[in-house]
Design a protein around this motif. Structure first.
Motif: not given
Length: 290
Positions: A130-133, A141-149, A114-121
């Motif tokens: 400590x990481x997130x997706x 706009x930037x959205x935190x989708x997953x935490x606790x990684x 769909x042309x959205x960019x996803x990236x993890x930390x």
């Protein structure tokens, strides 16, 4: 679980500390050397040799092309998400991992259909949880989708973009997530585990819906059927494969690798390897931002 009995060869001889993020873009391979902040390309696959496109002063996890703007990229870089120009000019969309108590950086990333960019930390010291997706929507706009990684890797998407695979490398875990049309997370479940001795790293989905995963510490690439069954293993002569790319023309698996943490003669580690396989992928999806 058969091994794919096809020997690997060096495709690009290099000594990258942490090669990652290989993507097929406009008929060429593009990839990063994360900690060096370098974006590299192999402009002629018939005579593979890497050349530098950009070098940032922060780590560069992964990029995706920007639709309609040749030479422009959206990037997981340093503590956040940015747009990069051909001259390396950086326009930050957000730096969500900046300024916290734990030193963080962005890691792998890719665009969905769909042309959205996803990236993890991840934390530099791999602090557990400590990481997130993150998801970058087409409006920037930037959205935190997953935490606790701990070490967020991947992701990779089904052809329709409704299924996302993402790894927590430190946990040896690959998740299968179902997404709504707007990219919201509907549910997630365990898809596969690599075991305690090795870690799932970068990944891609082939044209038959199978998931190919580089296994850090496992000297291998795993191929999973859509139901999560490990149906084939590609053995590699390096201990730290980092990510994978299947060019659309088919017949070849390209694998980035890392030398970081290795001592003595590291052999082919740090190079890009090629393995003949009966599979094909797609061109890298572009970011379709406004």
């Amino acid at each position: 679980m058969p091994d794919l009995d096809t020997p690997a060869a060096v495709w690009v001889a290099a000594d990258h500390e942490l090669g990652e993020g290989p993507r097929w873009v406009d008929g060429r391979l593009v990839y990063t050397d994360i900690l060096a902040g370098r974006l590299l390309e192999v402009p002629d696959p018939a005579r593979p040799a890497a050349r530098e496109l950009l070098c940032l002063d922060v780590p560069l996890g992964a990029v995706a092309p920007v639709e309609g703007r040749p030479g422009h990229w959206i990037a997981a870089a340093g503590p956040g998400l940015a747009l990069l120009g051909p001259d390396g000019r950086t326009e930050w969309l957000a730096r969500p991992e900046e300024g916290g108590a734990t030193a963080m950086r962005m890691n792998d990333g890719v665009c969905d259909p769909q042309g959205r960019f996803w990236a993890g930390s991840m934390a530099y010291d791999c602090t557990p949880g400590a990481g997130s997706l993150y998801r970058v929507d087409r409006d920037g706009s930037v959205h935190r989708v997953l935490t606790g990684l701990t070490i967020a890797n991947g992701p990779a998407f089904s052809a329709d973009g409704r299924v996302m695979y993402v790894a927590d490398s430190a946990a040896g875990l690959i998740l299968r997530c179902t997404l709504s049309g707007d990219g919201s997370l509907l549910d997630r479940e365990e898809f596969a585990r690599t075991g305690a001795a090795c870690s799932p790293d970068g990944m891609t989905v082939d044209t038959e819906g199978r998931l190919w995963v580089a296994v850090w510490g496992g000297s291998a690439v795993h191929r999973y059927a859509p139901d999560g069954t490990l149906d084939a293993t590609v053995r590699l002569p390096v201990p730290q494969p980092t990510s994978v790319c299947l060019p659309p023309s088919g017949g070849l698996l390209l694998v980035t690798t890392a030398r970081i943490g290795l001592t003595g003669d590291a052999g082919w580690s740090g190079s890009v390897l090629a393995v003949p396989v009966d599979a094909a992928g797609t061109e890298a999806m572009a970011y379709r931002g406004a």
